[in-house]
Design a protein around this motif. Structure first.
Motif, PDB file in Angstrom:
ATOM      1  N   GLN A   1      -0.346  10.528  -4.323  1.00  0.00           N
ATOM      2  CA  GLN A   1       1.032  10.888  -3.984  1.00  0.00           C
ATOM      3  C   GLN A   1       1.780   9.763  -3.277  1.00  0.00           C
ATOM      4  O   GLN A   1       2.989   9.864  -3.053  1.00  0.00           O
ATOM      5  CB  GLN A   1       1.059  12.150  -3.116  1.00  0.00           C
ATOM      6  CG  GLN A   1       0.475  11.977  -1.727  1.00  0.00           C
ATOM      7  CD  GLN A   1      -1.008  12.278  -1.679  1.00  0.00           C
ATOM      8  OE1 GLN A   1      -1.696  12.264  -2.703  1.00  0.00           O
ATOM      9  NE2 GLN A   1      -1.509  12.576  -0.488  1.00  0.00           N
ATOM     10  N   ASP A   2       1.085   8.665  -2.959  1.00  0.00           N
ATOM     11  CA  ASP A   2       1.698   7.555  -2.232  1.00  0.00           C
ATOM     12  C   ASP A   2       2.460   6.630  -3.177  1.00  0.00           C
ATOM     13  O   ASP A   2       2.208   6.589  -4.384  1.00  0.00           O
ATOM     14  CB  ASP A   2       0.628   6.749  -1.498  1.00  0.00           C
ATOM     15  CG  ASP A   2      -0.065   7.545  -0.413  1.00  0.00           C
ATOM     16  OD1 ASP A   2       0.498   8.566   0.021  1.00  0.00           O
ATOM     17  OD2 ASP A   2      -1.174   7.139  -0.008  1.00  0.00           O
ATOM     18  N   GLU A   3       3.354   5.840  -2.601  1.00  0.00           N
ATOM     19  CA  GLU A   3       4.068   4.827  -3.370  1.00  0.00           C
ATOM     20  C   GLU A   3       3.141   3.658  -3.688  1.00  0.00           C
ATOM     21  O   GLU A   3       2.088   3.488  -3.076  1.00  0.00           O
ATOM     22  CB  GLU A   3       5.284   4.322  -2.580  1.00  0.00           C
ATOM     23  CG  GLU A   3       6.350   5.374  -2.330  1.00  0.00           C
ATOM     24  CD  GLU A   3       7.539   4.798  -1.593  1.00  0.00           C
ATOM     25  OE1 GLU A   3       7.512   3.583  -1.250  1.00  0.00           O
ATOM     26  OE2 GLU A   3       8.499   5.554  -1.345  1.00  0.00           O
ATOM     27  N   THR A   4       3.556   2.842  -4.658  1.00  0.00           N
ATOM     28  CA  THR A   4       2.781   1.651  -5.004  1.00  0.00           C
ATOM     29  C   THR A   4       2.757   0.695  -3.811  1.00  0.00           C
ATOM     30  O   THR A   4       3.803   0.401  -3.229  1.00  0.00           O
ATOM     31  CB  THR A   4       3.395   0.937  -6.216  1.00  0.00           C
ATOM     32  OG1 THR A   4       3.418   1.843  -7.317  1.00  0.00           O
ATOM     33  CG2 THR A   4       2.591  -0.299  -6.594  1.00  0.00           C
ATOM     34  N   PRO A   5       1.603   0.184  -3.417  1.00  0.00           N
ATOM     35  CA  PRO A   5       1.524  -0.707  -2.256  1.00  0.00           C
ATOM     36  C   PRO A   5       2.226  -2.045  -2.510  1.00  0.00           C
ATOM     37  O   PRO A   5       2.504  -2.430  -3.653  1.00  0.00           O
ATOM     38  CB  PRO A   5       0.012  -0.913  -2.081  1.00  0.00           C
ATOM     39  CG  PRO A   5      -0.634   0.217  -2.812  1.00  0.00           C
ATOM     40  CD  PRO A   5       0.270   0.524  -3.964  1.00  0.00           C
ATOM     41  N   ASP A   6       2.470  -2.760  -1.417  1.00  0.00           N
ATOM     42  CA  ASP A   6       3.026  -4.110  -1.480  1.00  0.00           C
ATOM     43  C   ASP A   6       1.848  -5.079  -1.628  1.00  0.00           C
ATOM     44  O   ASP A   6       1.219  -5.470  -0.652  1.00  0.00           O
ATOM     45  CB  ASP A   6       3.809  -4.410  -0.203  1.00  0.00           C
ATOM     46  CG  ASP A   6       4.501  -5.768  -0.238  1.00  0.00           C
ATOM     47  OD1 ASP A   6       4.075  -6.636  -1.032  1.00  0.00           O
ATOM     48  OD2 ASP A   6       5.451  -5.973   0.529  1.00  0.00           O
ATOM     49  N   PHE A   7       1.553  -5.464  -2.870  1.00  0.00           N
ATOM     50  CA  PHE A   7       0.381  -6.296  -3.125  1.00  0.00           C
ATOM     51  C   PHE A   7       0.558  -7.709  -2.590  1.00  0.00           C
ATOM     52  O   PHE A   7      -0.431  -8.346  -2.204  1.00  0.00           O
ATOM     53  CB  PHE A   7       0.079  -6.337  -4.625  1.00  0.00           C
ATOM     54  CG  PHE A   7      -0.148  -4.974  -5.223  1.00  0.00           C
ATOM     55  CD1 PHE A   7      -1.177  -4.173  -4.767  1.00  0.00           C
ATOM     56  CD2 PHE A   7       0.671  -4.486  -6.226  1.00  0.00           C
ATOM     57  CE1 PHE A   7      -1.393  -2.915  -5.299  1.00  0.00           C
ATOM     58  CE2 PHE A   7       0.470  -3.240  -6.766  1.00  0.00           C
ATOM     59  CZ  PHE A   7      -0.563  -2.443  -6.309  1.00  0.00           C
ATOM     60  N   TRP A   8       1.764  -8.217  -2.565  1.00  0.00           N
ATOM     61  CA  TRP A   8       1.990  -9.567  -2.055  1.00  0.00           C
ATOM     62  C   TRP A   8       1.698  -9.635  -0.554  1.00  0.00           C
ATOM     63  O   TRP A   8       1.048 -10.571  -0.079  1.00  0.00           O
ATOM     64  CB  TRP A   8       3.429 -10.012  -2.344  1.00  0.00           C
ATOM     65  CG  TRP A   8       3.631 -10.392  -3.765  1.00  0.00           C
ATOM     66  CD1 TRP A   8       4.048  -9.589  -4.786  1.00  0.00           C
ATOM     67  CD2 TRP A   8       3.390 -11.670  -4.347  1.00  0.00           C
ATOM     68  NE1 TRP A   8       4.092 -10.282  -5.968  1.00  0.00           N
ATOM     69  CE2 TRP A   8       3.694 -11.567  -5.733  1.00  0.00           C
ATOM     70  CE3 TRP A   8       2.947 -12.894  -3.848  1.00  0.00           C
ATOM     71  CZ2 TRP A   8       3.561 -12.641  -6.605  1.00  0.00           C
ATOM     72  CZ3 TRP A   8       2.830 -13.969  -4.718  1.00  0.00           C
ATOM     73  CH2 TRP A   8       3.129 -13.829  -6.084  1.00  0.00           C
ATOM     74  N   ASP A   9       2.171  -8.641   0.194  1.00  0.00           N
ATOM     75  CA  ASP A   9       1.927  -8.632   1.634  1.00  0.00           C
ATOM     76  C   ASP A   9       0.434  -8.474   1.925  1.00  0.00           C
ATOM     77  O   ASP A   9      -0.117  -9.180   2.790  1.00  0.00           O
ATOM     78  CB  ASP A   9       2.705  -7.479   2.278  1.00  0.00           C
ATOM     79  CG  ASP A   9       2.544  -7.465   3.790  1.00  0.00           C
ATOM     80  OD1 ASP A   9       2.959  -8.443   4.438  1.00  0.00           O
ATOM     81  OD2 ASP A   9       1.983  -6.485   4.322  1.00  0.00           O
TER      82      ASP A   9
END
Length: 207
Positions: A75-83
């Motif tokens: 249910q979570d949003e897509t993570p910030d892979f760059w960070d």
């Protein structure tokens, strides 16, 4: 054989590829000069009896881990892979040094193993020692060994190309969560892992 020595052998035969002598001392004795001395003496005896092998290899310092860097649910949003990748890159920048570690012998795998033998790779020593650190965190916090399924023991019909370092199951053996220790991963690798695990609606953690 003492009970805690058998616990160590069972962990090496099934759950982790390697353990550093420091991890062994801290978990089964104490993080003191006395504890490290007793752990080394015990591991030396097990090595001499062909229950395990002691080796040294270059590895970055093992950092004690207390919580995941990322916990994701469907249910979570897509993570910030760059960070996240930047955080992992900074963590991986520490210099390597010689580290003593132990791994299971064929005798131990035959006696205590529940499946395929762990695959020890010297080129992945830093990664595998930190996977062990995650395992020890869960063990210390009440996880039963039967609920931790290492990458080497994932079922043969595992549906994805991406293979996490471990999965956590419930008491019925149903996989509930994937666990990964993040090395110096580029955003593309983190995204591929996410796409694979999210495609089967599996929660995951990156430590």
């Amino acid at each position: 054989m003492r009970r805690h020595e058998e616990q160590i052998l069972r962990a090496l035969a099934n759950d982790v590829r390697v353990l550093s002598l420091t991890q062994v001392a801290r978990t089964w004795w104490s993080d003191t000069k006395w504890g490290r001395s007793r752990a080394k003496a015990s591991m030396t005896e097990l090595d001499a009896s062909n229950w395990l092998q002691i080796h040294r290899s270059l590895a970055r310092p093992v950092v004690e881990l207390h919580q995941p860097l990322l916990s994701w649910s469907p249910q979570d949003e897509t993570p910030d892979f760059w960070d996240l990748s930047r955080t992992l890159h900074r963590r991986a920048a520490k210099a390597a040094s010689m580290t003593s570690f132990v791994f299971a012998s064929a005798r131990t795998v035959a006696m205590f193993g529940r499946g395929r033998a762990p695959s020890v790779k010297l080129t992945q020593m830093t990664h595998d020692l930190h996977v062990a650190e995650v395992y020890l965190w869960y063990r210390t916090n009440g996880l039963s060994a039967r609920n931790w399924i290492s990458e080497d023991r994932l079922p043969r019909d595992w549906p994805l190309r991406e293979r996490p370092d471990a999965t956590l199951t419930n008491d019925e053996g149903e996989i509930q969560r994937a666990v990964e220790y993040g090395g110096d991963y580029p955003p593309s690798r983190l995204e591929a892992l996410h796409e694979g695990l999210s495609s089967i609606n599996l929660k995951y953690e990156i430590w």
